[in-house]
Design a protein around this motif. Structure first.
Motif, short mmCIF file in Angstrom:
data_model
loop_
_atom_site.label_atom_id
_atom_site.label_comp_id
_atom_site.label_asym_id
_atom_site.label_seq_id
_atom_site.Cartn_x
_atom_site.Cartn_y
_atom_site.Cartn_z
N LEU A 142 0.84 -1.20 0.00
CA LEU A 142 0.00 0.00 0.00
C LEU A 142 0.87 1.24 0.00
O LEU A 142 1.89 1.31 0.69
CB LEU A 142 -0.91 0.01 1.24
CG LEU A 142 -1.89 -1.17 1.38
CD1 LEU A 142 -2.65 -1.06 2.70
CD2 LEU A 142 -2.87 -1.19 0.20
N TYR A 143 0.44 2.24 -0.80
CA TYR A 143 1.14 3.53 -0.80
C TYR A 143 0.17 4.61 -1.30
O TYR A 143 -0.48 4.45 -2.34
CB TYR A 143 2.37 3.50 -1.70
CG TYR A 143 3.20 4.75 -1.60
CD1 TYR A 143 4.12 4.91 -0.57
CD2 TYR A 143 3.05 5.79 -2.52
CE1 TYR A 143 4.88 6.06 -0.45
CE2 TYR A 143 3.81 6.95 -2.42
CZ TYR A 143 4.72 7.08 -1.39
OH TYR A 143 5.45 8.22 -1.27
N GLY A 145 -2.68 5.40 -0.28
CA GLY A 145 -4.06 4.93 -0.33
C GLY A 145 -4.34 4.00 -1.49
O GLY A 145 -5.50 3.61 -1.69
N GLU A 146 -3.33 3.63 -2.27
CA GLU A 146 -3.50 2.72 -3.42
C GLU A 146 -2.85 1.37 -3.13
O GLU A 146 -1.87 1.27 -2.40
CB GLU A 146 -2.87 3.33 -4.68
CG GLU A 146 -3.43 4.67 -5.09
CD GLU A 146 -4.83 4.55 -5.70
OE1 GLU A 146 -5.28 3.39 -5.93
OE2 GLU A 146 -5.46 5.59 -5.94
N ARG A 147 -3.44 0.34 -3.75
CA ARG A 147 -2.92 -1.02 -3.62
C ARG A 147 -2.11 -1.36 -4.87
O ARG A 147 -2.60 -1.21 -6.00
CB ARG A 147 -4.06 -2.02 -3.47
CG ARG A 147 -4.83 -1.89 -2.15
CD ARG A 147 -6.11 -2.72 -2.18
NE ARG A 147 -5.85 -4.12 -2.48
CZ ARG A 147 -5.59 -5.04 -1.56
NH1 ARG A 147 -5.55 -4.70 -0.28
NH2 ARG A 147 -5.39 -6.29 -1.89
N TYR A 148 -0.89 -1.84 -4.65
CA TYR A 148 -0.02 -2.25 -5.76
C TYR A 148 0.35 -3.73 -5.58
O TYR A 148 0.84 -4.14 -4.51
CB TYR A 148 1.25 -1.40 -5.80
CG TYR A 148 0.97 0.05 -6.11
CD1 TYR A 148 0.92 0.50 -7.42
CD2 TYR A 148 0.74 0.96 -5.07
CE1 TYR A 148 0.66 1.84 -7.70
CE2 TYR A 148 0.48 2.30 -5.35
CZ TYR A 148 0.44 2.73 -6.66
OH TYR A 148 0.17 4.05 -6.94
N LYS A 188 -1.58 -1.80 -10.47
CA LYS A 188 -2.23 -0.85 -9.57
C LYS A 188 -3.70 -1.20 -9.57
O LYS A 188 -4.41 -0.94 -10.55
CB LYS A 188 -2.01 0.58 -10.05
CG LYS A 188 -2.71 1.63 -9.18
CD LYS A 188 -2.49 3.03 -9.74
CE LYS A 188 -3.21 4.08 -8.92
NZ LYS A 188 -3.02 5.46 -9.47
N GLY A 189 -4.14 -1.83 -8.50
CA GLY A 189 -5.49 -2.38 -8.52
C GLY A 189 -5.57 -3.45 -9.60
O GLY A 189 -4.80 -4.40 -9.63
N THR A 191 -5.28 -2.55 -12.84
CA THR A 191 -4.60 -1.98 -14.00
C THR A 191 -3.13 -2.41 -14.03
O THR A 191 -2.40 -2.23 -13.05
CB THR A 191 -4.66 -0.45 -13.97
OG1 THR A 191 -6.04 -0.04 -13.92
CG2 THR A 191 -4.00 0.14 -15.20
N PHE A 253 5.27 4.85 -10.77
CA PHE A 253 3.81 4.71 -10.74
C PHE A 253 3.19 4.91 -12.12
O PHE A 253 1.99 4.67 -12.31
CB PHE A 253 3.21 5.69 -9.72
CG PHE A 253 3.64 5.40 -8.31
CD1 PHE A 253 3.47 4.14 -7.75
CD2 PHE A 253 4.21 6.38 -7.52
CE1 PHE A 253 3.88 3.86 -6.45
CE2 PHE A 253 4.61 6.14 -6.22
CZ PHE A 253 4.45 4.86 -5.68
#
Length: 264
Positions: A142-143, A145-148, A188-189, A191, A253
């Motif tokens: 997590l970074y 607020g996004e999940r990778y 990323k999610g 994507t 990113f």
């Protein structure tokens, strides 16, 4: 160390002196067919009795199944193997003495033990691989607020890598290993940001060519995530040795790839 005779002819031509597979005269010095004939057979260390090599025709075979057979010549009282030359000290039907790379005298005796032939039952050198089967690792980080989600797969291949080493008697040999291909994907999610197969040549700008040619693409692992993206460390190592290069493989990113040397 003594070299083959036409080292004194032209420096550049020396590089092929010990590799010629003909009976041509080298600067007036012909290969000794008599000495080559005497050398046929299996040879063992005179003190330990350990099998050192087998000579058949113009080729030396080693009991180590990973060592490449080597073409040889005997010219001007020197045993020529590849680009190396070893002065012959004494030779007879059942003994062969020569000086190794360190200048020590290696004393061999011809084996009369029929069981010693079992050391050479392998017809082709066996290549070793640093990874025996597909290895997969993955995780979610997590970074901001996004999940990778990252995914790494290390795939063994049949791409051979030759490494120069030395026997216990100080004779240069080549060992064969199999290289790896490493796959890296970053999401990323749902994507996909990045997906690529890495071969060791991708790191040519960060690793000297002579090291790269004998190295194995050994591993890649996740290190961290920060404002620049995700960071993975990649190791390129000489097989069975301590020498390694560690290169950072970074994915931004935006899915952009960059690299930097971390340590040697």
């Amino acid at each position: 160390m003594n070299r083959c005779p036409f080292y004194f002819f032209l420096g550049i031509l020396l590089l092929t002196a010990c590799q010629r597979k003909s009976d041509e005269t080298v600067v007036g010095m012909a290969e000794s067919k008599e000495a080559k004939a005497l050398l046929q057979g299996i040879w063992a260390d005179a003190e330990t009795g350990e099998v050192v090599f087998r000579v058949k025709g113009d080729t030396i075979f080693y009991p180590d199944s990973t060592s490449m057979p080597a073409y040889f010549q005997i010219i001007n009282d020197s045993l020529c193997l590849g680009l190396q030359s070893y002065p012959v000290v004494k030779q007879a039907a059942h003994l062969f003495w020569f000086k190794n790379q360190a200048g020590d005298v290696v004393k061999l005796v011809k084996s009369d033990n029929p069981n010693d032939a079992l050391n050479f039952r392998h017809e082709q050198p066996k290549a070793l691989t640093m990874v025996s089967e597909l290895q997969k690792t993955d995780s979610v980080v997590l970074y901001g607020g996004e999940r990778y989600h990252w995914y790494i797969a290390i795939n063994p291949t049949r791409y051979s890598v030759k490494k120069t080493s030395y026997t216990d008697d100080g004779v240069e040999v080549e060992n064969v290993y199999y290289d790896n291909i490493i796959h890296l994907s970053v999401y990323k999610g749902a994507t996909k940001l990045f997906s690529r197969d890495f071969r060791k040549n991708v790191y040519a700008a960060y690793v000297p060519d002579d090291f790269l040619q004998q190295s194995i693409l050994g591993n890649m692992k996740y290190e961290s995530i920060d404002e620049r993206g995700l960071h993975f460390s990649t190791t390129l190592c000489i097989p069975d040795g301590a020498a390694c290069y560690l290169v950072s493989t970074d994915i931004s990113f935006r899915g952009e790839l960059s690299m930097r040397l971390m340590e040697y």
